[in-house]
Design a protein around this motif. Structure first.
Motif, PDB file in Angstrom:
ATOM      1  N   ALA A 204      -3.170  -1.321  -3.985  1.00 36.79           N
ATOM      2  CA  ALA A 204      -4.230  -1.705  -3.057  1.00 36.79           C
ATOM      3  C   ALA A 204      -4.981  -2.905  -3.605  1.00 36.79           C
ATOM      4  O   ALA A 204      -4.945  -3.189  -4.800  1.00 36.79           O
TER       5      ALA A 204
ATOM      6  N   GLN B 125       0.834  -1.206   0.000  1.00 33.21           N
ATOM      7  CA  GLN B 125       0.000   0.000   0.000  1.00 33.21           C
ATOM      8  C   GLN B 125       0.863   1.247   0.000  1.00 33.21           C
ATOM      9  O   GLN B 125       0.548   2.239  -0.650  1.00 33.21           O
TER      10      GLN B 125
ATOM     11  N   ALA C 286      -4.485   4.309  -3.244  1.00 40.74           N
ATOM     12  CA  ALA C 286      -3.555   3.692  -4.188  1.00 40.74           C
ATOM     13  C   ALA C 286      -3.460   4.594  -5.403  1.00 40.74           C
ATOM     14  O   ALA C 286      -4.474   4.977  -5.960  1.00 40.74           O
TER      15      ALA C 286
END
Ligand SMILES: Nc1ncnc2c1ncn2[C@@H]1O[C@H](COP(=O)(O)OP(=O)(O)OP(=O)(O)O)[C@@H](O)[C@H]1O
Ligand SMILES: [Mg+2]
Lengths: 256, 348
Positions: A84, A79, A167
């Motif tokens: 993500a 992350q 993300a």
């Protein structure tokens, strides 16, 4: 001239006991595209995604992010590099509101002394969450009810909006519409396009071939733990995809 | 940038009337019940029930249970349970009373009060808080790291804390505590408000601020709502759980000092079952045993319900045993309503 892949896997192997879940799998996803990852049940898709998103580690093989070799120790490490995952079981805190879920684990603190004491800045988080939902065209009946009272599609939208908030490189989605009805599936698909249009690459695992052909820019096919074919969606059709999934023959596209 | 199609879902709407009922029943009804009880008793026996003395005694009676219940609220919102708080209170009161006795230079058999000043009381408080924090941390570590169910862990530490308290004293209460503590805290008052009530109010206020306004509080709700989701969101779930149980233990240590101050003795036999009282107060206050939902203000109301019931029954001449019957029935009702509420919401 194709740009270099954003995220690439080379020769990934992963065994569980006697099961070779991944047996030298390759995979690449390019910036700003929706890449469908398809394959029969047990082909190793979920395992590959777990490895690429830091939730699992390969026995062998290499992961490259922007051309650089990386090893993710945890989902948090992935992350931190802008990657993500939306898990099949969502992973939202069901008693918290949508905005609290968007900021879960990354709560904003109030300025000054109160912030140093750990006081959260709810108005600011609420405002930014509303902006994020608006940007992606997600309309929730209320931002103040717990996530558990939303419909499955709305919950999936909250999960996607949350991923897209943090993300900036790649979002993996493992069968995001598997549990949804037709109408809700359509909305989630629109949302996935919205995420891509923000410049975030999306890797979509799906068993729904018409959906794959409708939404993906490219398709990579996994079979028995290896990549057996990759297609530009313009060159693909249901028959070719199914042939590649079941027999590993790529009569078209780039042989793997 | 393309904007996705409008995302307003008719199929996602709960029936608004149903929802309004749910909210009223879930949040408001227990407050209404308390107000109703106070009104009924106040109207039937205005002179006795409504007297300043009676009201202040009600608050004093609630004070110790409230401090314990604030910690229990954190634990239950985090989807745990702490059966040990009463025994931890007893343990902390023994260790702190023994230290205070020793510092006052009095022999172990002393009765009555000792001459220890505020320094001795402060040392006693530190020992009580540390003793409480110690047991709380053990609970937290066993729940979070060893992943033993909280019910079993805290049942175990309940027995251990109580057993050690008895071992330390051979089962005999420490009956001499500093006069300063008894006079200043136990029966002291500021502006007519008993010190014990002020301490409990401060603990509840701080607890409410931490729970509802800080990041730690958000994480308590998140851990209780879905441990796995919290972990994946990068929250240090283990650390939070250990902190939550340690908080509960520490508050039991504070309650231990309050109890010693009030009764001028430790009470080995008197508090062990307080845990059940706190759990019922927390649940009456609308906190869900499934975790993720709850409030300190609800717990305050939940603490007062059985105390007001008992007081009212005594004043009205109803056998006080009916209080436990009535509290038990209200408790079951509260949990039932909580479940109806959840079922109504998780309609898919
Ligand atoms: N943790 C695990 N322990 C043991 N075996 C596993 C584990 N995870 C995956 N496998 C095995 O590895 C193989 C690949 O599984 P994986 O879940 O990656 O497939 P998939 O392509 O996602 O399948 P599906 O389409 O059914 O989701 C399967 O044979 C599976 O049983
Ligand atoms: Mg899978």
């Amino acid at each position: 001239m194709t740009p270099p892949p954003l995220l690439e896997a080379r020769g990934i192997k992963r065994r569980f006991g006697n099961v070779r879940a991944l047996d030298g799998a390759d995979f690449s996803v390019f910036p700003g595209e929706i890449c469908a990852l398809i394959g029969d049940n047990g082909a190793g898709k979920s395992t590959l995604v777990k490895i690429l998103s830091g939730a699992d580690r390969p026995d062998e093989g290499q992961i490259l992010l922007g051309g650089q070799s990386v090893a993710f120790a945890s989902p948090a490490a992935a992350q931190a590099r802008g990657i993500a995952t939306i898990y099949q079981d969502l992973a939202l805190a069901s008693e918290l509101t949508p905005f609290e879920n968007l900021f879960l684990g990354r709560e904003e603190l109030r300025p000054g002394v109160l912030g140093r004491l750990g006081f959260v800045d709810r108005p600011s988080m609420r405002r930014k969450a509303a902006e994020q939902f608006a940007r992606l065209g997600v309309r929730l009946r209320s931002a103040h009810v717990p996530v558990s009272s939303l419909s499955g599609g709305q919950r999936q939208s909250v999960a996607i909006a949350r991923a897209a908030m943090w993300a900036d490189q790649v979002i993996f989605m493992d069968e995001p519409t598997a549990a949804l009805g037709v109408v809700q599936t359509g909305r989630v698909i629109d949302l996935i396009r919205g995420v891509r249009d923000q410049g975030i690459a999306v890797v979509l695992i799906s068993h729904n071939m018409p959906q794959v052909l409708a939404v993906a820019d490219r398709v990579e096919v996994l079979r028995l733990g290896r990549r057996v074919a990759r297609f530009d969606v313009a060159d693909a059709n249901v028959n070719r995809l199914v042939a590649a999934m079941t027999s590993g023959t790529a009569d078209h596209g780039v042989p793997a | 940038m393309t904007v996705a199609a409008p995302f307003h879902e008719a199929e996602g709407e709960a029936d608004p009337a149903m929802e309004r009922w749910g909210r009223l029943l879930g949040g408001g009804w227990i407050v209404l019940l308390l107000i109703g009880l106070v009104l009924v008793f106040g109207l039937l026996r205005p002179a006795q029930f409504g007297s300043t003395y009676n009201l202040s005694m009600l608050a004093v009676n609630a004070a110790i249970l409230l401090v314990l219940s604030v910690g229990q609220t954190f634990v239950i919102i985090a989807a745990g349970i702490d059966l040990s708080v009463g025994a931890v209170l007893v343990f902390a009161s023994i260790t702190s009373a023994q230290v205070m006795l020793h510092m006052s230079g009095a022999p172990g058999s002393t009765y009555g009060t000792t001459q220890g000043g505020w320094g001795v009381v402060a040392a006693g408080l530190a020992v009580a808080l540390l003793s409480g924090a110690f047991w709380g941390a053990i609970n937290g570590i066993l729940v979070a790291v060893a992943r033993i169910p909280a019910l079993i862990v805290t049942l175990g530490t309940f027995g251990m804390a109580l057993g050690f308290a008895q071992l330390l004293t051979n089962g005999v209460d420490v009956r001499a505590v500093p006069e300063t503590l008894v006079e200043g805290i136990g029966s002291g008052a500021v502006a007519g408000i008993p010190m014990l009530v002020l301490i409990a109010a401060a603990a509840a206020a701080v607890g409410a601020v931490v729970l509802h306004l800080t990041r730690f509080g958000v994480h308590v709700f998140a851990v209780g709502s879905d441990r796995e989701a919290a972990r994946r969101a990068g929250i240090d779930v283990r650390g939070r759980l250990i902190a939550i149980y340690t908080l509960s233990g520490t508050l039991a240590g504070l309650a231990a000092m309050m109890s010693t101050a009030r009764y001028a003795t430790t009470t080995i036999g008197g508090h062990a079952l307080d845990s059940l009282g706190t759990i019922s107060a927390v649940v009456l206050g609308g906190t869900s045993l499934f975790g993720g939902i709850g409030s300190i203000i609800g717990t305050v109301v939940g603490v007062f319900i059985p105390i007001v019931l008992l007081n009212g029954f005594v004043i009205l001449g109803i056998p006080p045993f009916w209080q436990t019957v009535a509290t038990g029935a209200v408790l079951i009702l509260a949990v039932w309503i909580d479940q109806l509420k959840r079922r109504a919401r998780e309609h898919r």
